[in-house]
Design a protein around this motif. Structure first.
Motif, PDB file in Angstrom:
ATOM      1  N   MET A 114       0.769  -1.232   0.179  1.00  0.00           N
ATOM      2  CA  MET A 114      -0.070  -0.005   0.131  1.00  0.00           C
ATOM      3  C   MET A 114       0.853   1.298   0.004  1.00  0.00           C
ATOM      4  O   MET A 114       0.590   1.908  -0.742  1.00  0.00           O
ATOM      5  CB  MET A 114      -0.961  -0.093   1.194  1.00  0.00           C
ATOM      6  N   LYS A 146       1.158   4.013  -3.107  1.00  0.00           N
ATOM      7  CA  LYS A 146       1.051   5.527  -3.162  1.00  0.00           C
ATOM      8  C   LYS A 146       2.386   6.138  -3.441  1.00  0.00           C
ATOM      9  O   LYS A 146       2.169   7.170  -4.143  1.00  0.00           O
ATOM     10  CB  LYS A 146       0.890   5.843  -1.164  1.00  0.00           C
ATOM     11  N   LYS A 197       2.243   6.049  -7.443  1.00  0.00           N
ATOM     12  CA  LYS A 197       1.043   6.828  -7.742  1.00  0.00           C
ATOM     13  C   LYS A 197       1.661   8.437  -7.887  1.00  0.00           C
ATOM     14  O   LYS A 197       1.370   9.208  -8.785  1.00  0.00           O
ATOM     15  CB  LYS A 197      -0.243   6.668  -7.334  1.00  0.00           C
ATOM     16  N   ASP A 198       2.515   8.853  -6.653  1.00  0.00           N
ATOM     17  CA  ASP A 198       2.813  10.165  -6.619  1.00  0.00           C
ATOM     18  C   ASP A 198       4.041  10.514  -7.363  1.00  0.00           C
ATOM     19  O   ASP A 198       4.261  11.398  -7.765  1.00  0.00           O
ATOM     20  CB  ASP A 198       3.334  10.250  -4.942  1.00  0.00           C
ATOM     21  N   THR A 210      -4.699  -7.009  -0.047  1.00  0.00           N
ATOM     22  CA  THR A 210      -4.768  -6.686   1.526  1.00  0.00           C
ATOM     23  C   THR A 210      -5.008  -7.712   2.248  1.00  0.00           C
ATOM     24  O   THR A 210      -5.184  -9.082   2.050  1.00  0.00           O
ATOM     25  CB  THR A 210      -6.276  -5.547   1.804  1.00  0.00           C
ATOM     26  N   ASP A 224      -9.485  -3.739   4.961  1.00  0.00           N
ATOM     27  CA  ASP A 224      -8.480  -2.882   4.736  1.00  0.00           C
ATOM     28  C   ASP A 224      -8.558  -2.256   3.250  1.00  0.00           C
ATOM     29  O   ASP A 224      -7.933  -1.558   2.891  1.00  0.00           O
ATOM     30  CB  ASP A 224      -7.055  -3.843   4.683  1.00  0.00           C
ATOM     31  N   TRP A 259     -10.043   0.367   2.516  1.00  0.00           N
ATOM     32  CA  TRP A 259     -10.242   1.916   2.497  1.00  0.00           C
ATOM     33  C   TRP A 259      -8.580   2.056   2.644  1.00  0.00           C
ATOM     34  O   TRP A 259      -8.348   3.155   1.860  1.00  0.00           O
ATOM     35  CB  TRP A 259     -10.703   2.376   3.672  1.00  0.00           C
ATOM     36  N   LEU A 260      -7.775   1.455   3.042  1.00  0.00           N
ATOM     37  CA  LEU A 260      -6.314   1.674   2.952  1.00  0.00           C
ATOM     38  C   LEU A 260      -5.939   1.662   1.479  1.00  0.00           C
ATOM     39  O   LEU A 260      -5.028   2.227   1.079  1.00  0.00           O
ATOM     40  CB  LEU A 260      -5.630   0.863   3.992  1.00  0.00           C
ATOM     41  N   SER A 318      -7.527   2.138  -0.992  1.00  0.00           N
ATOM     42  CA  SER A 318      -7.940   3.407  -1.551  1.00  0.00           C
ATOM     43  C   SER A 318      -7.108   4.568  -1.093  1.00  0.00           C
ATOM     44  O   SER A 318      -6.765   5.383  -2.208  1.00  0.00           O
ATOM     45  CB  SER A 318      -9.439   3.648  -1.064  1.00  0.00           C
ATOM     46  N   TRP A 319      -6.900   4.637  -0.064  1.00  0.00           N
ATOM     47  CA  TRP A 319      -5.988   5.871   0.421  1.00  0.00           C
ATOM     48  C   TRP A 319      -4.507   5.666  -0.613  1.00  0.00           C
ATOM     49  O   TRP A 319      -4.024   6.625  -0.799  1.00  0.00           O
ATOM     50  CB  TRP A 319      -5.485   5.530   2.059  1.00  0.00           C
ATOM     51  N   SER A 320      -4.092   4.590  -0.790  1.00  0.00           N
ATOM     52  CA  SER A 320      -2.802   4.457  -1.474  1.00  0.00           C
ATOM     53  C   SER A 320      -2.869   4.602  -2.841  1.00  0.00           C
ATOM     54  O   SER A 320      -2.033   4.638  -3.836  1.00  0.00           O
ATOM     55  CB  SER A 320      -2.315   2.963  -1.454  1.00  0.00           C
ATOM     56  N   ARG A 321      -4.144   4.899  -3.541  1.00  0.00           N
ATOM     57  CA  ARG A 321      -4.600   5.258  -4.818  1.00  0.00           C
ATOM     58  C   ARG A 321      -4.733   4.103  -5.829  1.00  0.00           C
ATOM     59  O   ARG A 321      -4.498   4.300  -6.911  1.00  0.00           O
ATOM     60  CB  ARG A 321      -3.704   6.460  -5.465  1.00  0.00           C
TER      61      ARG A 321
END
Length: 132
Positions: free
Chosen positions: A73, A77, A80-81, A93, A98, A100-101, A103-106
């Motif tokens: 994760m 991220k 993606k950055d 996951t 998990d 949602w994590l 999703s946070w990681s894009r």
């Protein structure tokens, strides 16, 4: 009909060789008749993932969120950055909660451990259809 000579390149990252084997076994060489054959690059370290993704040529990245010391994760991220045209990412996951994590990681998709071949295949086919 897909070009039979084309292949879709998938990078599979996990520090656990069994997880990498499970992913390749679950997906096989062709996940759908309308998609080209799959080819895989197994990677065990985050540094090699970054190097390979920067070099380009992948249609999908499958990153193990349970990998150690660098989890998929955080790596998703980072990619993606930092990578301008980063391919779609699917994160494995530790549990369904998990997502949602991921999703946070894009990441564009998440599939929980243990690996369910049907669920993984559906998610991968969906992501690949959007890139082909």
């Amino acid at each position: 009909m897909a070009d039979t000579d084309a292949q879709l390149r998938i990078l599979v990252y996990s520090s656990n060789h069994r997880t990498r084997d499970q992913v390749r076994s679950a997906l096989g060489r062709r996940i759908h008749p309308d998609l080209p054959e799959l080819s895989y690059l197994d990677v065990a370290t985050a540094a090699v993932v970054v190097e390979q993704v920067a070099a380009g040529g992948f249609d999908l990245l499958i990153l193990d969120g349970e990998a150690a010391p660098a989890g998929g994760m955080g790596l998703a991220k980072q990619l993606k950055d930092e990578v301008a045209e980063c391919p779609p990412i699917l994160v494995l996951t530790g549990r369904p909660d998990d997502a949602w994590l991921a999703s946070w990681s894009r990441a564009e998709a998440a599939v929980p451990h243990p690996i369910d071949p049907i669920r993984l295949g559906e998610a991968v086919a969906h992501l690949l259809r959007n890139t082909v």
